[in-house]
Scaffold this motif. Structure first.
Motif, PDB file in Angstrom:
ATOM      1  N   ALA A  25       0.831  -1.207   0.000  1.00  0.00           N
ATOM      2  CA  ALA A  25       0.000   0.000   0.000  1.00  0.00           C
ATOM      3  C   ALA A  25       0.865   1.256   0.000  1.00  0.00           C
ATOM      4  O   ALA A  25       0.560   2.233  -0.696  1.00  0.00           O
ATOM      5  N   MET A  26       1.958   1.251   0.758  1.00  0.00           N
ATOM      6  CA  MET A  26       2.837   2.415   0.802  1.00  0.00           C
ATOM      7  C   MET A  26       3.532   2.651  -0.535  1.00  0.00           C
ATOM      8  O   MET A  26       3.763   3.785  -0.940  1.00  0.00           O
ATOM      9  N   ARG A  27       3.834   1.581  -1.238  1.00  0.00           N
ATOM     10  CA  ARG A  27       4.509   1.710  -2.538  1.00  0.00           C
ATOM     11  C   ARG A  27       3.547   2.135  -3.646  1.00  0.00           C
ATOM     12  O   ARG A  27       3.930   2.855  -4.561  1.00  0.00           O
ATOM     13  N   ASN A  28       2.290   1.681  -3.559  1.00  0.00           N
ATOM     14  CA  ASN A  28       1.373   1.830  -4.686  1.00  0.00           C
ATOM     15  C   ASN A  28       0.215   2.793  -4.468  1.00  0.00           C
ATOM     16  O   ASN A  28      -0.505   3.105  -5.416  1.00  0.00           O
ATOM     17  N   GLY A  29       0.018   3.256  -3.236  1.00  0.00           N
ATOM     18  CA  GLY A  29      -1.119   4.138  -2.967  1.00  0.00           C
ATOM     19  C   GLY A  29      -2.422   3.369  -3.055  1.00  0.00           C
ATOM     20  O   GLY A  29      -2.647   2.411  -2.314  1.00  0.00           O
ATOM     21  N   VAL A  30      -3.299   3.764  -3.998  1.00  0.00           N
ATOM     22  CA  VAL A  30      -4.554   3.050  -4.218  1.00  0.00           C
ATOM     23  C   VAL A  30      -4.251   1.762  -4.977  1.00  0.00           C
ATOM     24  O   VAL A  30      -3.516   1.775  -5.960  1.00  0.00           O
ATOM     25  N   PHE A  31      -4.797   0.638  -4.514  1.00  0.00           N
ATOM     26  CA  PHE A  31      -4.488  -0.639  -5.160  1.00  0.00           C
ATOM     27  C   PHE A  31      -5.709  -1.533  -5.212  1.00  0.00           C
ATOM     28  O   PHE A  31      -6.636  -1.415  -4.395  1.00  0.00           O
ATOM     29  N   CYS A  32      -5.726  -2.426  -6.184  1.00  0.00           N
ATOM     30  CA  CYS A  32      -6.784  -3.412  -6.348  1.00  0.00           C
ATOM     31  C   CYS A  32      -6.376  -4.713  -5.671  1.00  0.00           C
ATOM     32  O   CYS A  32      -5.196  -5.082  -5.679  1.00  0.00           O
ATOM     33  N   ASP A  34      -6.913  -7.645  -6.717  1.00  0.00           N
ATOM     34  CA  ASP A  34      -6.370  -8.578  -7.711  1.00  0.00           C
ATOM     35  C   ASP A  34      -4.891  -8.310  -7.976  1.00  0.00           C
ATOM     36  O   ASP A  34      -4.105  -9.240  -8.194  1.00  0.00           O
ATOM     37  N   ASP A  35      -4.498  -7.026  -7.953  1.00  0.00           N
ATOM     38  CA  ASP A  35      -3.090  -6.682  -8.184  1.00  0.00           C
ATOM     39  C   ASP A  35      -2.200  -7.232  -7.075  1.00  0.00           C
ATOM     40  O   ASP A  35      -1.128  -7.772  -7.342  1.00  0.00           O
ATOM     41  N   ILE A  36      -2.642  -7.076  -5.838  1.00  0.00           N
ATOM     42  CA  ILE A  36      -1.812  -7.537  -4.734  1.00  0.00           C
ATOM     43  C   ILE A  36      -1.729  -9.064  -4.715  1.00  0.00           C
ATOM     44  O   ILE A  36      -0.696  -9.644  -4.369  1.00  0.00           O
ATOM     45  N   VAL A  37      -2.809  -9.712  -5.132  1.00  0.00           N
ATOM     46  CA  VAL A  37      -2.783 -11.180  -5.210  1.00  0.00           C
ATOM     47  C   VAL A  37      -1.794 -11.633  -6.282  1.00  0.00           C
ATOM     48  O   VAL A  37      -1.030 -12.585  -6.080  1.00  0.00           O
ATOM     49  N   ARG A  38      -1.775 -10.939  -7.417  1.00  0.00           N
ATOM     50  CA  ARG A  38      -0.842 -11.296  -8.495  1.00  0.00           C
ATOM     51  C   ARG A  38       0.618 -11.071  -8.096  1.00  0.00           C
ATOM     52  O   ARG A  38       1.521 -11.688  -8.662  1.00  0.00           O
ATOM     53  N   SER A  39       0.833 -10.183  -7.128  1.00  0.00           N
ATOM     54  CA  SER A  39       2.206  -9.874  -6.720  1.00  0.00           C
ATOM     55  C   SER A  39       2.738 -10.812  -5.635  1.00  0.00           C
ATOM     56  O   SER A  39       3.896 -10.698  -5.242  1.00  0.00           O
ATOM     57  N   LEU A  40       1.888 -11.720  -5.149  1.00  0.00           N
ATOM     58  CA  LEU A  40       2.297 -12.589  -4.043  1.00  0.00           C
ATOM     59  C   LEU A  40       3.494 -13.453  -4.426  1.00  0.00           C
ATOM     60  O   LEU A  40       3.632 -13.874  -5.574  1.00  0.00           O
ATOM     61  N   PRO A  41       4.376 -13.731  -3.461  1.00  0.00           N
ATOM     62  CA  PRO A  41       5.514 -14.617  -3.737  1.00  0.00           C
ATOM     63  C   PRO A  41       5.033 -16.006  -4.141  1.00  0.00           C
ATOM     64  O   PRO A  41       3.998 -16.479  -3.683  1.00  0.00           O
ATOM     65  N   LYS A  42       5.820 -16.643  -5.005  1.00  0.00           N
ATOM     66  CA  LYS A  42       5.416 -17.933  -5.552  1.00  0.00           C
ATOM     67  C   LYS A  42       5.624 -19.094  -4.577  1.00  0.00           C
ATOM     68  O   LYS A  42       5.192 -20.209  -4.852  1.00  0.00           O
ATOM     69  N   ASP A  43       6.242 -18.816  -3.432  1.00  0.00           N
ATOM     70  CA  ASP A  43       6.532 -19.913  -2.505  1.00  0.00           C
ATOM     71  C   ASP A  43       5.330 -20.306  -1.654  1.00  0.00           C
ATOM     72  O   ASP A  43       5.398 -21.235  -0.845  1.00  0.00           O
ATOM     73  N   ALA A  65      -8.330   2.049   3.913  1.00  0.00           N
ATOM     74  CA  ALA A  65      -9.678   2.524   3.585  1.00  0.00           C
ATOM     75  C   ALA A  65     -10.158   1.820   2.331  1.00  0.00           C
ATOM     76  O   ALA A  65      -9.393   1.624   1.384  1.00  0.00           O
ATOM     77  N   ARG A  66     -11.424   1.419   2.314  1.00  0.00           N
ATOM     78  CA  ARG A  66     -12.020   0.803   1.137  1.00  0.00           C
ATOM     79  C   ARG A  66     -12.530   1.895   0.222  1.00  0.00           C
ATOM     80  O   ARG A  66     -13.443   2.637   0.559  1.00  0.00           O
ATOM     81  N   VAL A  67     -11.895   2.054  -0.945  1.00  0.00           N
ATOM     82  CA  VAL A  67     -12.285   3.076  -1.898  1.00  0.00           C
ATOM     83  C   VAL A  67     -13.545   2.656  -2.647  1.00  0.00           C
ATOM     84  O   VAL A  67     -14.471   3.442  -2.832  1.00  0.00           O
ATOM     85  N   LYS A  68     -13.570   1.428  -3.125  1.00  0.00           N
ATOM     86  CA  LYS A  68     -14.750   0.817  -3.724  1.00  0.00           C
ATOM     87  C   LYS A  68     -14.515  -0.682  -3.696  1.00  0.00           C
ATOM     88  O   LYS A  68     -13.565  -1.157  -3.075  1.00  0.00           O
ATOM     89  N   ARG A  69     -15.371  -1.448  -4.352  1.00  0.00           N
ATOM     90  CA  ARG A  69     -15.287  -2.895  -4.287  1.00  0.00           C
ATOM     91  C   ARG A  69     -13.908  -3.385  -4.722  1.00  0.00           C
ATOM     92  O   ARG A  69     -13.459  -3.134  -5.845  1.00  0.00           O
ATOM     93  N   SER A  70     -13.220  -4.068  -3.797  1.00  0.00           N
ATOM     94  CA  SER A  70     -11.903  -4.676  -4.032  1.00  0.00           C
ATOM     95  C   SER A  70     -10.801  -3.660  -4.301  1.00  0.00           C
ATOM     96  O   SER A  70      -9.738  -4.019  -4.813  1.00  0.00           O
ATOM     97  N   VAL A  71     -11.026  -2.388  -3.981  1.00  0.00           N
ATOM     98  CA  VAL A  71     -10.012  -1.350  -4.153  1.00  0.00           C
ATOM     99  C   VAL A  71      -9.772  -0.671  -2.813  1.00  0.00           C
ATOM    100  O   VAL A  71     -10.715  -0.273  -2.135  1.00  0.00           O
ATOM    101  N   TYR A  72      -8.510  -0.511  -2.441  1.00  0.00           N
ATOM    102  CA  TYR A  72      -8.158  -0.023  -1.112  1.00  0.00           C
ATOM    103  C   TYR A  72      -7.071   1.031  -1.184  1.00  0.00           C
ATOM    104  O   TYR A  72      -6.361   1.154  -2.189  1.00  0.00           O
ATOM    105  N   ALA A  73      -6.929   1.781  -0.112  1.00  0.00           N
ATOM    106  CA  ALA A  73      -5.885   2.796  -0.028  1.00  0.00           C
ATOM    107  C   ALA A  73      -5.389   2.877   1.397  1.00  0.00           C
ATOM    108  O   ALA A  73      -6.127   2.614   2.361  1.00  0.00           O
ATOM    109  N   ASP A 246      -9.973   3.968 -10.811  1.00  0.00           N
ATOM    110  CA  ASP A 246     -10.510   2.800 -11.512  1.00  0.00           C
ATOM    111  C   ASP A 246      -9.583   1.610 -11.323  1.00  0.00           C
ATOM    112  O   ASP A 246      -8.369   1.749 -11.322  1.00  0.00           O
ATOM    113  N   CYS A 247     -10.164   0.439 -11.199  1.00  0.00           N
ATOM    114  CA  CYS A 247      -9.397  -0.788 -11.085  1.00  0.00           C
ATOM    115  C   CYS A 247      -9.601  -1.583 -12.364  1.00  0.00           C
ATOM    116  O   CYS A 247     -10.723  -1.923 -12.714  1.00  0.00           O
ATOM    117  N   SER A 248      -8.539  -1.813 -13.087  1.00  0.00           N
ATOM    118  CA  SER A 248      -8.684  -2.549 -14.343  1.00  0.00           C
ATOM    119  C   SER A 248      -7.643  -3.636 -14.424  1.00  0.00           C
ATOM    120  O   SER A 248      -6.687  -3.641 -13.682  1.00  0.00           O
TER     121      SER A 248
END
Length: 248
Positions: A25-32, A34-43, A65-73, A246-248
């Motif tokens: 969150a500190m690196r990306n600000g507003v995030f989805c 799905d994005d954070i799940v895709r960034s998870l370590p593979k281990d 804070a929840r900005v909208k569905r599945s989007v946080y800040a 927007d989360c895309s």
């Protein structure tokens, strides 16, 4: 021993997950999500279920804070809390109205509250009083008979033509259901999120709408802590989309 080991492992995963999410969150600000799940370590050290439960906990504890569905800040800790302007006149009016109408709700603040958000400053010394629709007219008559310069739910053209906001008028407006409010010094006042939505929707704030209201939102985001979940929820109640991300 088996149960103790599982609890220890669970606590460790939760701590790792919390740190991972907060760093992201500190690196990306507003995030989805799905994005954070895709960034998870593979281990596999952090699971999808752990991500979801930890985000819920961080939102509930107001670290995210929840900005909208599945989007946080990230909720910033370095910004100031928004302070509603509340003068002696507002406190006196609150006391009189509560005594006269003990079962009504009154949300009261001074128009100077808007100055901290404005890009082009326009002086406003009005007292805004919001209450239930069935109480509005009675409150209007009560204050008019006491000699106050009071207006009942004025529209934009009336504000422009007849109301001198510098001259301390009283403006009575309908209180929307589920409005986000707090109590300060015994007086119910609006939250920042309510003010930001109302200036975009209320007819009497027509002189602030358009580019100026966009600037006021940008100023609020740079200066104050905003509960984006509350902002979005109240915006929807009033038919306004307050989600700028927007989360895309």
């Amino acid at each position: 021993m088996f149960i103790a080991d599982n609890l220890h492992n669970f606590a460790g995963e939760m701590a790792n997950t919390t740190q991972y999410i907060m760093d992201y969150a500190m690196r990306n600000g507003v995030f989805c999500i799905d994005d954070i799940v895709r960034s998870l370590p593979k281990d596999g050290t952090i699971s999808l279920s752990s991500i979801k439960s930890t985000i819920t906990r961080l939102v509930n504890t107001e670290r995210l804070a929840r900005v909208k569905r599945s989007v946080y800040a990230l909720v910033p800790t370095t910004k100031n809390a928004f302070d509603v302007v509340l003068g002696e006149r507002e406190r006196e009016l609150n006391g009189m109205l509560k005594e006269k109408f003990p079962f009504a709700t009154f949300c009261i603040y001074n128009g100077g509250t808007l100055a901290a958000l404005q890009h082009h400053l326009s002086f406003n010394n009005a007292t805004y009083i919001e209450t239930e629709r069935e109480v509005m007219e009675a409150a209007f008559v009560f204050l008019r008979d006491l000699g106050y310069d009071v207006y009942l739910n004025p529209k934009a053209d009336m504000v422009a033509a007849y109301i001198d906001l510098k001259a301390a008028p009283v403006v009575i407006k309908p209180l929307k259901s589920e409005s986000p409010m707090v109590v300060r010094d015994g007086v119910v006042v609006p939250t920042l999120e309510k003010v930001l939505v109302d200036i975009r929707k209320d007819a009497d704030f027509g002189y602030l709408q358009g580019v100026e209201s966009d600037n006021m939102l940008a100023n609020a985001e740079s200066l104050y802590m905003i509960n984006y979940s509350r902002l979005s929820r109240y915006g929807r109640r009033r038919g306004i989309n307050m989600n700028n991300n927007d989360c895309s």
